[in-house]
Design an enzyme around this catalytic site. Structure first.
Site, PDB file in Angstrom:
ATOM      1  N   HIS A  90      -3.538  12.638  40.588  1.00 35.43           N
ATOM      2  CA  HIS A  90      -2.222  13.091  40.936  1.00 35.43           C
ATOM      3  C   HIS A  90      -2.171  13.228  42.811  1.00 35.43           C
ATOM      4  O   HIS A  90      -1.206  12.973  43.564  1.00 35.43           O
ATOM      5  CB  HIS A  90      -1.409  13.897  40.660  1.00 35.43           C
ATOM      6  CG  HIS A  90      -1.191  12.911  38.478  1.00 35.43           C
ATOM      7  ND1 HIS A  90       0.083  11.788  39.162  1.00 35.43           N
ATOM      8  CD2 HIS A  90      -1.226  13.576  38.036  1.00 35.43           C
ATOM      9  CE1 HIS A  90       0.002  11.795  37.546  1.00 35.43           C
ATOM     10  NE2 HIS A  90      -1.047  12.405  36.403  1.00 35.43           N
ATOM     11  N   LYS A 122      -2.981   5.074  39.629  1.00 38.03           N
ATOM     12  CA  LYS A 122      -1.040   5.724  40.033  1.00 38.03           C
ATOM     13  C   LYS A 122      -1.041   5.197  41.821  1.00 38.03           C
ATOM     14  O   LYS A 122      -0.977   4.497  41.647  1.00 38.03           O
ATOM     15  CB  LYS A 122      -1.760   7.375  39.094  1.00 38.03           C
ATOM     16  CG  LYS A 122      -1.722   7.370  38.210  1.00 38.03           C
ATOM     17  CD  LYS A 122      -2.438   8.817  37.754  1.00 38.03           C
ATOM     18  CE  LYS A 122      -1.937   9.195  36.344  1.00 38.03           C
ATOM     19  NZ  LYS A 122      -2.670   9.629  35.805  1.00 38.03           N
ATOM     20  N   SER A 137      -0.869  17.424  36.150  1.00 36.10           N
ATOM     21  CA  SER A 137      -0.341  16.428  36.478  1.00 36.10           C
ATOM     22  C   SER A 137       1.069  16.814  35.286  1.00 36.10           C
ATOM     23  O   SER A 137       1.723  16.320  35.785  1.00 36.10           O
ATOM     24  CB  SER A 137      -1.046  15.379  35.516  1.00 36.10           C
ATOM     25  OG  SER A 137      -1.313  15.852  33.548  1.00 36.10           O
TER      26      SER A 137
HETATM   27  C1  LIG Z   1      -3.716   9.985  33.892  1.00 32.52           C
HETATM   28  C2  LIG Z   1      -4.709  10.919  34.577  1.00 32.52           C
HETATM   29  C3  LIG Z   1      -5.901  10.356  34.169  1.00 32.52           C
HETATM   30  C4  LIG Z   1      -6.624   9.441  33.377  1.00 32.52           C
HETATM   31  O1  LIG Z   1      -6.734   8.154  34.257  1.00 32.52           O
HETATM   32  P1  LIG Z   1      -6.222   6.537  33.879  1.00 32.52           P
HETATM   33  O2  LIG Z   1      -6.551   5.799  34.846  1.00 32.52           O
HETATM   34  O3  LIG Z   1      -4.722   6.393  34.307  1.00 32.52           O
HETATM   35  O4  LIG Z   1      -7.376   6.453  33.013  1.00 32.52           O
HETATM   36  C5  LIG Z   1      -7.088  11.647  34.685  1.00 32.52           C
HETATM   37  N1  LIG Z   1      -6.719  12.734  35.130  1.00 32.52           N
HETATM   38  C6  LIG Z   1      -5.876  12.721  35.187  1.00 32.52           C
HETATM   39  C7  LIG Z   1      -5.198  13.980  35.532  1.00 32.52           C
HETATM   40  C8  LIG Z   1      -4.556  11.954  34.983  1.00 32.52           C
HETATM   41  O5  LIG Z   1      -2.950  12.257  35.300  1.00 32.52           O
END
Ligand SMILES: *Cc1c(COP(=O)(O)O)cnc(C)c1O
Length: 392
Positions: free
Chosen positions: A214, A244, A186
């Site tokens: 991601h 995302k 991330s």
């Molecule tokens: C953003 C993210 C999460 C969390 O996901 P949400 O749906 O925003 O709670 C989990 N793992 C990674 C690698 C992330 O970047």
């Protein structure tokens, strides 16, 4: 009214002052989005280069319309945990669609990606087990590992030698072992060496959980990090988020039928929390339609990142996440403020989100960005890097 401050408030104020002094205080700023890339902050119009809305689907007319329709038809909220009131039929449909997309027998949807990771590891591992976590894996993978009560060991980032060493040291005395990693990392944007990692997992009988928050919608034809390898390197536990690239909200796990059934029965962050609102479910379903219908769209964020890196003089990226590591908190904050004045929203990323000494700009690219804006940003970033070099 003005009674003496309580010990609680004194504690909070002291903590904040300490963080402020070390440039680690964070502030929430009201930011309203006009579309996927244009935002307004304190009256300033900015182009957003730090969101995870990689495909601009948060504002896609079909996605928004699906959410509106679901809210009108089924209500604003879901009312209770699925284990109490039953799940909405749309939720079963979404789980089946995710499983098909990921090529697994089954899928489960959670309240968020963070909740999914608090659910998965503790449901599968406990005292007497070994959980190995990449040191740069997302905070919620680490949190899930800690919550499981298993022995938790971190291995060096993407380092299969170190992972092998730690499996060899700990595996034989553990009942079960798990390996936890991001697919696309991330904060660094690099991709885990999944084929080698899965080979090690097979050799030591460890269960691999890949968090591809991601990766879905952005790499491997939109199918995620596993599909950047030929043949695809699919872990038995494929987790991700709907929040995302898919532009909605919620988390998921795709896995075998029995693993999913076990989690439906045992995972506390599924059993004891209210399920997603219908609008979020319908938006995610529509986003999946669009991703499956138009794989060319999913190639655009990475193409934008490549163009940017080429112009800014940075190494070729493997995902739409481009880290510009500056070092100190002040350097990152100053660079972010400079870009803000130039009309770009690129938030400084500081510890504990990233390791000490690696404060950075984390620039993310969306299919919705204009080439001219990407080029202008590349020019400014190159300038920041040149100045930094000159000062050294
Ligand atoms: C953003 C993210 C999460 C969390 O996901 P949400 O749906 O925003 O709670 C989990 N793992 C990674 C690698 C992330 O970047």
């Amino acid at each position: 009214m003005s009674s003496a401050p309580s010990s609680l408030d004194i504690f909070a104020a002291r903590k904040l002052a300490g963080l402020e002094k070390r440039n680690l205080r964070r502030r929430l700023v009201a930011t309203s989005a006009r579309d996927a890339v244009h935002v307004e902050q304190d009256g300033a119009a900015l182009i957003n280069f730090c969101s995870n809305d990689y495909l601009g689907l948060t504002h896609h007319p079909e996605v928004v319309e699906a959410a509106q329709r679901a809210a009108s038809d089924y209500g604003a909220g879901s009312g209770a945990s699925r284990l109490v009131t039953g799940g909405h039929p749309l939720l079963f449909e979404l789980e089946a669609r995710l499983a098909r997309f990921k090529g697994t027998e089954d899928g489960i949807v959670f309240g968020s990606g963070y909740l999914a990771n608090l659910a998965i590891t503790p449901a599968l591992a406990g005292s007497g087990d070994l959980v190995l976590v990449d040191e740069l894996a997302h905070a919620c993978l680490h949190a899930g590992a800690q919550l499981s009560k298993a022995e938790v060991v971190t291995f060096r980032h993407n380092d299969l030698e170190d992972l092998r060493y730690k499996l060899a040291a700990g595996r034989s005395t553990a009942r079960h072992a798990m390996i936890l990693t991001d697919g696309v990392f991330s904060m660094d944007g690099d991709i885990a060496p999944l084929p080698g990692l899965l080979e090690l997992a097979a050799e030591f009988d460890a269960w691999t959980l890949v968090d591809d928050a991601h990766g879905i919608g952005t790499v491997g034809n939109g199918r995620g990090a596993a599909h950047t390898f030929a043949p695809a390197a699919k872990a038995p536990l494929q987790m991700g988020t709907l929040s995302k690239a898919l532009g909605s909200y919620g988390g998921y796990l795709c896995a075998s039928r029995d693993v999913c059934e076990l989690l439906r029965t045992r995972a506390r962050p599924l059993v004891f929390t209210t399920s997603l609102p219908p609008a979020s479910i319908a938006a995610a379903l529509k986003a999946l339609d669009l991703v499956e219908r138009d794989p060319a769209m999913t190639a655009r964020p990475l193409a934008h990142a490549k163009r940017f890196c080429d112009q800014a003089g940075l190494a070729e990226p493997s995902s739409p996440i481009v880290p510009v590591v500056l070092g100190s908190e002040t350097q990152a904050l100053d660079a972010s403020a400079h870009l803000h004045r130039e009309g770009f929203l690129v938030t400084a990323i500081r510890p504990p989100t990233v390791p000490r000494g690696t404060a950075r700009l984390r620039i993310t690219f969306s299919a919705a960005h204009e080439l001219a804006d990407i080029d202008r940003l590349a020019n400014r970033v190159r300038h920041i890097l040149d100045q930094r070099e000159a000062a050294e």
